[in-house]
Write a protein that holds these residues in place. Structure first.
Motif, PDB file in Angstrom:
ATOM      1  N   LYS A 192     -10.429  -1.236   8.245  1.00  0.00           N
ATOM      2  CA  LYS A 192     -10.362  -1.950   9.060  1.00  0.00           C
ATOM      3  C   LYS A 192     -10.046  -3.718   9.562  1.00  0.00           C
ATOM      4  CE  LYS A 192     -14.886   0.010   5.936  1.00  0.00           C
ATOM      5  NZ  LYS A 192     -15.627  -0.828   5.047  1.00  0.00           N
ATOM      6  N   ALA A 193      -9.255  -3.681   8.854  1.00  0.00           N
ATOM      7  CA  ALA A 193      -8.413  -4.661   9.107  1.00  0.00           C
ATOM      8  C   ALA A 193      -7.842  -4.800  10.662  1.00  0.00           C
ATOM      9  CB  ALA A 193      -8.046  -5.896   8.506  1.00  0.00           C
ATOM     10  N   ASN A 194      -6.862  -3.681  10.549  1.00  0.00           N
ATOM     11  CA  ASN A 194      -6.078  -2.958  11.871  1.00  0.00           C
ATOM     12  C   ASN A 194      -6.424  -2.743  12.545  1.00  0.00           C
ATOM     13  OD1 ASN A 194      -4.209  -2.383  12.901  1.00  0.00           O
ATOM     14  ND2 ASN A 194      -4.262  -0.277  12.116  1.00  0.00           N
ATOM     15  N   PRO A 195      -6.714  -3.488  13.982  1.00  0.00           N
ATOM     16  CA  PRO A 195      -7.058  -3.862  15.460  1.00  0.00           C
ATOM     17  C   PRO A 195      -6.231  -3.234  16.933  1.00  0.00           C
ATOM     18  CG  PRO A 195      -5.472  -5.248  15.279  1.00  0.00           C
ATOM     19  CD  PRO A 195      -5.762  -4.687  13.763  1.00  0.00           C
ATOM     20  N   ALA A 196      -5.434  -2.082  15.993  1.00  0.00           N
ATOM     21  CA  ALA A 196      -4.737  -1.011  16.605  1.00  0.00           C
ATOM     22  C   ALA A 196      -5.698   0.344  16.397  1.00  0.00           C
ATOM     23  CB  ALA A 196      -3.104  -1.411  16.329  1.00  0.00           C
ATOM     24  N   ALA A 197      -6.359   0.224  14.865  1.00  0.00           N
ATOM     25  CA  ALA A 197      -7.293   1.168  14.325  1.00  0.00           C
ATOM     26  C   ALA A 197      -7.585   2.407  15.211  1.00  0.00           C
ATOM     27  CB  ALA A 197      -7.219   1.434  12.785  1.00  0.00           C
ATOM     28  N   PRO A 198      -7.338   3.655  15.403  1.00  0.00           N
ATOM     29  CA  PRO A 198      -8.382   4.347  16.370  1.00  0.00           C
ATOM     30  C   PRO A 198      -9.443   4.799  16.313  1.00  0.00           C
ATOM     31  CG  PRO A 198      -6.387   5.366  15.539  1.00  0.00           C
ATOM     32  CD  PRO A 198      -6.598   4.773  15.202  1.00  0.00           C
ATOM     33  N   GLU A 236     -10.045   1.272  -1.847  1.00  0.00           N
ATOM     34  CA  GLU A 236     -11.163   0.196  -0.877  1.00  0.00           C
ATOM     35  C   GLU A 236      -9.748  -0.541   0.010  1.00  0.00           C
ATOM     36  OE1 GLU A 236     -14.027   0.124  -0.772  1.00  0.00           O
ATOM     37  OE2 GLU A 236     -14.807   0.973  -2.477  1.00  0.00           O
ATOM     38  N   ARG A 237      -8.611  -0.698  -1.049  1.00  0.00           N
ATOM     39  CA  ARG A 237      -7.538  -1.346  -0.492  1.00  0.00           C
ATOM     40  C   ARG A 237      -7.099  -0.597   1.087  1.00  0.00           C
ATOM     41  NH1 ARG A 237      -2.885  -3.383  -3.516  1.00  0.00           N
ATOM     42  NH2 ARG A 237      -1.942  -1.899  -2.826  1.00  0.00           N
ATOM     43  N   ALA A 238      -7.379   0.146   0.741  1.00  0.00           N
ATOM     44  CA  ALA A 238      -6.930   0.865   2.123  1.00  0.00           C
ATOM     45  C   ALA A 238      -7.931   1.009   3.343  1.00  0.00           C
ATOM     46  CB  ALA A 238      -6.264   2.457   1.861  1.00  0.00           C
ATOM     47  N   LEU A 240       0.684  -0.964  -0.187  1.00  0.00           N
ATOM     48  CA  LEU A 240      -0.276  -0.115   0.071  1.00  0.00           C
ATOM     49  C   LEU A 240       0.905   1.023   0.138  1.00  0.00           C
ATOM     50  CD1 LEU A 240      -2.214  -1.399   2.685  1.00  0.00           C
ATOM     51  CD2 LEU A 240      -2.538  -0.940   0.397  1.00  0.00           C
ATOM     52  N   LEU A 241       0.229   2.240  -0.888  1.00  0.00           N
ATOM     53  CA  LEU A 241       1.520   3.263  -0.785  1.00  0.00           C
ATOM     54  C   LEU A 241       0.187   4.529  -0.244  1.00  0.00           C
ATOM     55  CD1 LEU A 241       3.661   5.173  -1.807  1.00  0.00           C
ATOM     56  CD2 LEU A 241       2.104   5.734  -3.279  1.00  0.00           C
TER      57      LEU A 241
END
Length: 385
Positions: free
Chosen positions: A215-221, A208-210, A165-166
């Protein structure tokens, strides 16, 4: 030397920049209640207008704070404990971004070049071969303290070929040069540079990829000023806002987008490029040196000028403001007192402002150095560029 404070007649900095008259007028519109259906429809229309103008795959997120908020929020939301980050460093801001990326990642590596140079596709390919587990590449598009611009389109192809991802900081480039979002997963910008607005908002264009990755990042605030996910559906009329949006700044953004579309993006980019070319031609004709190791590395939205030996940047800028009413920017971090910068962003991206900057630069510099400086040649070169 410290000049007496004088109001600036010409603010030719790399930010904050002057606002367009249409934006200043829009800032004076009534401040609506954020749950007024009229405002909610306005916010939805504004978000969709932003998507059309940017050519974004999804509706961009507008965060209610200047782009430093967007950059930190992007790092916290996109980068998770399973990510291996490659941070591309060609200047002070790219280096600093590593401080926000590293705490969220499993690992972070850096690709560094001298701050008067740029990241090339070949260098990036080799770095990705050296770090094959890379899942996210972070890039500062225009590293403003150096006035250099990285070849975004070419670098994006290399990142996509690798499958990573960029994440792009295009705060001081977007709106002043072409930026295609097709291969960019998360781009952070703001209307307070080339779109001619005051500081106050961040804009995030997200693939969409980002979105899937966040959403799959458990640590996303969540429930945080740094949350991007909380704003995913806030653009829809009737959806709740995570917190009160910046009404006046949104009115200004609306006017800025209308102005940008009316002039035409290609025309806007062209005058930014013409202004930078005029400034660079004048600097060289005057007998001074550009900071960029090669002129092709120089950005269309700012010109960085290498200071001659013995010239103090504070003294130079003070003289320019006191005697000519012209304000320009200093270097930052490692480039402080090694260069000065003239911004070509938004309302000041017209070649005549390069003539103003060259005149003030010549007058102040002539009092601080024994080098012969050629103002006539500089003006002639700028007007011919």
């Amino acid at each position: 030397m410290t000049a007496d404070p004088r109001p600036a007649l010409f603010t030719l900095t790399t930010g904050p920049v002057n606002c367009y008259p249409e934006v200043l007028s829009a800032l004076g519109r009534p401040v609506s209640y954020d749950y007024d259906p009229v405002f909610q429809r306005f916010y939805e229309d504004l978000s969709l207008k932003l998507q059309r103008i940017m050519g974004a795959a999804t509706v961009p997120v507008i965060l209610q704070g200047e782009p430093v908020l967007g950059l930190e929020a992007a790092a916290a939301s996109l980068v998770g404990p399973g990510d291996h980050v490659l941070n591309l460093v060609s200047g002070v801001y790219g280096a600093a971004y590593g401080g926000w990326l590293r705490p969220h990642a499993a690992s972070m590596a850096e690709l560094r070049v001298d701050y008067d140079r740029i990241i090339t596709p070949d260098l990036l390919r080799q770095a990705l071969r050296d770090h094959p587990r890379t899942t996210i590449v972070a890039l500062c598009h225009h590293d403003t303290p150096s006035g250099t611009i990285n070849p975004l389109a070419e670098l994006a192809e290399v990142v996509r070929d690798h499958g990573a991802l960029l994440l792009v900081d295009s705060v001081s480039a977007y709106g002043g040069t072409r930026v295609d979002l097709d291969l960019i997963d998360l781009l952070v910008t703001g209307p307070n540079k080339c779109l001619g607005c005051p500081p106050g908002l961040s804009v995030l264009a997200i693939s969409e990829r980002a979105w899937d990755h966040m959403k799959a990042n458990p640590a996303a605030p969540r429930g945080s000023i740094l949350s991007v996910l909380d704003w995913e559906n806030a653009w829809q009329a009737g959806a709740p806002f995570p917190f009160t949006p910046s009404i006046a700044e949104l009115n200004g953004l609306d006017a800025a987008l209308d102005r940008y579309a009316a002039e035409g993006p290609e025309a806007v980019w062209a005058r930014h490029a013409r202004t930078a070319a005029a400034m660079r031609a004048g600097v060289k004709a005057m007998g001074l040196d550009l900071w960029a190791a090669e002129e092709a590395f120089a950005a269309p939205t700012a010109t960085a000028i290498r200071l001659p030996e013995g010239v103090d940047e504070t003294a130079l800028r003070d003289l320019m403001q006191r005697d000519y009413g012209v304000v320009i920017s200093s270097g930052r971090g490692e480039t402080f007192n090694r260069l000065v910068r003239v911004g070509h962003m938004g309302p000041t991206a017209w070649p005549m402002y390069a003539v103003v900057a060259l005149t003030a630069l010549h007058g102040a510099m002539s009092r601080l150095t024994a080098r012969p400086l050629r103002l006539g040649a500089a003006i002639e070169a700028a007007l011919a560029a």
